[in-house]
Design a protein around this motif. Structure first.
Motif, PDB file in Angstrom:
ATOM      1  N   LEU A  47      26.857  41.664  41.251  1.00 48.32           N
ATOM      2  CA  LEU A  47      26.814  42.842  42.120  1.00 48.32           C
ATOM      3  C   LEU A  47      27.916  43.848  41.783  1.00 48.32           C
ATOM      4  CD1 LEU A  47      26.204  41.046  45.556  1.00 48.32           C
ATOM      5  CD2 LEU A  47      24.514  42.256  44.156  1.00 48.32           C
ATOM      6  N   GLU A  48      28.911  43.392  41.016  1.00 49.30           N
ATOM      7  CA  GLU A  48      30.023  44.275  40.664  1.00 49.30           C
ATOM      8  C   GLU A  48      29.598  45.188  39.509  1.00 49.30           C
ATOM      9  OE1 GLU A  48      32.822  44.351  42.413  1.00 49.30           O
ATOM     10  OE2 GLU A  48      32.149  42.678  43.671  1.00 49.30           O
ATOM     11  N   PRO A  49      29.867  46.480  39.596  1.00 53.29           N
ATOM     12  CA  PRO A  49      29.383  47.417  38.576  1.00 53.29           C
ATOM     13  C   PRO A  49      30.039  47.257  37.203  1.00 53.29           C
ATOM     14  CG  PRO A  49      30.842  48.532  40.134  1.00 53.29           C
ATOM     15  CD  PRO A  49      30.599  47.162  40.678  1.00 53.29           C
ATOM     16  N   ASP A  50      31.238  46.632  37.185  1.00 52.95           N
ATOM     17  CA  ASP A  50      31.985  46.558  35.923  1.00 52.95           C
ATOM     18  C   ASP A  50      32.142  45.128  35.389  1.00 52.95           C
ATOM     19  OD1 ASP A  50      33.544  45.885  38.098  1.00 52.95           O
ATOM     20  OD2 ASP A  50      35.390  46.711  37.273  1.00 52.95           O
ATOM     21  N   ILE A  51      31.410  44.168  35.995  1.00 50.61           N
ATOM     22  CA  ILE A  51      31.515  42.763  35.571  1.00 50.61           C
ATOM     23  C   ILE A  51      30.130  42.253  35.183  1.00 50.61           C
ATOM     24  CG2 ILE A  51      32.083  40.400  36.297  1.00 50.61           C
ATOM     25  CD1 ILE A  51      34.169  41.627  38.212  1.00 50.61           C
ATOM     26  N   ARG A  72      39.489  41.655  37.486  1.00 51.23           N
ATOM     27  CA  ARG A  72      39.942  42.966  36.980  1.00 51.23           C
ATOM     28  C   ARG A  72      41.426  42.934  36.618  1.00 51.23           C
ATOM     29  NH1 ARG A  72      36.664  44.588  41.567  1.00 51.23           N
ATOM     30  NH2 ARG A  72      34.613  45.172  40.744  1.00 51.23           N
ATOM     31  N   ARG A  73      42.214  42.282  37.459  1.00 48.12           N
ATOM     32  CA  ARG A  73      43.656  42.204  37.204  1.00 48.12           C
ATOM     33  C   ARG A  73      43.942  41.393  35.935  1.00 48.12           C
ATOM     34  NH1 ARG A  73      46.418  40.030  42.457  1.00 48.12           N
ATOM     35  NH2 ARG A  73      48.251  40.137  41.091  1.00 48.12           N
ATOM     36  N   VAL A  74      43.234  40.273  35.774  1.00 45.98           N
ATOM     37  CA  VAL A  74      43.417  39.435  34.578  1.00 45.98           C
ATOM     38  C   VAL A  74      42.992  40.207  33.330  1.00 45.98           C
ATOM     39  CG1 VAL A  74      42.511  37.387  33.391  1.00 45.98           C
ATOM     40  CG2 VAL A  74      43.317  37.200  35.745  1.00 45.98           C
ATOM     41  N   HIS A  75      41.887  40.930  33.446  1.00 46.10           N
ATOM     42  CA  HIS A  75      41.405  41.736  32.308  1.00 46.10           C
ATOM     43  C   HIS A  75      42.436  42.805  31.927  1.00 46.10           C
ATOM     44  CE1 HIS A  75      38.662  44.769  30.318  1.00 46.10           C
ATOM     45  NE2 HIS A  75      38.402  43.659  29.648  1.00 46.10           N
ATOM     46  N   ALA A  76      43.194  43.271  32.917  1.00 43.77           N
ATOM     47  CA  ALA A  76      44.228  44.293  32.673  1.00 43.77           C
ATOM     48  C   ALA A  76      45.527  43.679  32.150  1.00 43.77           C
ATOM     49  CB  ALA A  76      44.506  45.066  33.956  1.00 43.77           C
ATOM     50  N   GLY A  77      45.553  42.339  32.003  1.00 40.22           N
ATOM     51  CA  GLY A  77      46.722  41.686  31.422  1.00 40.22           C
ATOM     52  C   GLY A  77      47.652  40.997  32.401  1.00 40.22           C
ATOM     53  N   GLU A  78      47.269  40.974  33.682  1.00 38.48           N
ATOM     54  CA  GLU A  78      48.126  40.336  34.688  1.00 38.48           C
ATOM     55  C   GLU A  78      47.842  38.838  34.800  1.00 38.48           C
ATOM     56  OE1 GLU A  78      48.420  42.233  38.580  1.00 38.48           O
ATOM     57  OE2 GLU A  78      47.501  44.028  37.728  1.00 38.48           O
ATOM     58  N   ARG A  79      48.792  38.123  35.403  1.00 35.34           N
ATOM     59  CA  ARG A  79      48.565  36.737  35.840  1.00 35.34           C
ATOM     60  C   ARG A  79      48.252  36.795  37.332  1.00 35.34           C
ATOM     61  NH1 ARG A  79      50.465  32.146  33.088  1.00 35.34           N
ATOM     62  NH2 ARG A  79      51.341  32.656  31.056  1.00 35.34           N
ATOM     63  N   VAL A  80      47.334  35.949  37.789  1.00 38.48           N
ATOM     64  CA  VAL A  80      46.975  35.948  39.208  1.00 38.48           C
ATOM     65  C   VAL A  80      47.003  34.498  39.716  1.00 38.48           C
ATOM     66  CG1 VAL A  80      45.240  36.556  40.926  1.00 38.48           C
ATOM     67  CG2 VAL A  80      45.470  37.943  38.856  1.00 38.48           C
TER      68      VAL A  80
END
Length: 201
Positions: A23-27, A116-124
């Motif tokens: 349902l997510e437009p970018d995943i 999205r955060r992980v894709h941007a390089g963050e750790r979650v």
């Protein structure tokens, strides 16, 4: 688009997660797997941005699959999604190369945001689990103590464990005694239960 491979051994849960993420437009979910071995194969075939792995899977668990993916597909970032919020699991997952660790009872919107955060390089990391992991400290058990405790989990006798692990009975007793002390347990059954609850086994 963020390309995701989803690995979860329960078909209904896997289907629900795939539908929610769809349902997510970018995943985009580009592959699914029912066990860790299959997850590694799908990741190598599809080349996704992110592998979302359940921790408890047959054949190869999520931590084993994370380590394989980190080694064989370093461009893919690994997220662990689990029912089991155990501090030891978090530490093991991070050591295996995972960059995110979330518990399944988080809201669906949090999962998409975490991707999205992980894709941007963050750790979650789930905040409650991170706090528990810090307070629990590192796994106090040696590799051999873990092996012996794991072998004792089904109620095996000292002799059974010794044969299974190719150790002497005296050595098995020594490892069990040490593991009982380190887990601050009364006996080996309690030591197994404490080690399992902490994610040390």
């Amino acid at each position: 688009m963020i390309r995701v491979v989803l690995a979860e051994d329960q078909g209904m849960v896997r289907g629900a997660l795939a539908s929610l993420l769809g349902l997510e437009p970018d995943i985009e979910v580009v592959g699914e797997a029912a066990n860790g071995e299959e997850a590694v194969a799908v990741v190598l075939r599809q080349g996704p941005d992110i592998a979302l792995l359940d921790i408890e899977m047959p054949v190869l668990d999520g931590i084993g699959a994370a380590a394989r993916i980190a080694a064989e597909a370093p461009g893919c970032r690994v997220m662990i999604l689990t029912t089991f919020g155990r501090p030891g699991y978090l530490r093991n997952a991070m050591e295996a190369g995972a960059v995110a660790f979330l518990v399944k009872d988080s809201p669906a919107r949090d999962l998409a945001a975490a991707i999205r955060r992980v894709h941007a390089g963050e750790r979650v990391i789930d905040p409650a689990l991170a706090a528990a992991a810090l307070s629990a400290g590192p796994n106090p058990l040696s590799v051999r103590e873990r092996d012996v405790l794991a072998a004792a989990a089904d109620g095996s006798t000292i002799g059974d464990i010794a044969r299974k692990l190719h150790l002497s009975e005296g050595t098995v007793r020594n490892y069990l005694s040490s593991a009982i002390q380190k887990t601050h347990a009364r006996n080996r059954i309690a030591a197994v239960q404490r080690a399992q609850s902490q994610g040390w086994l």
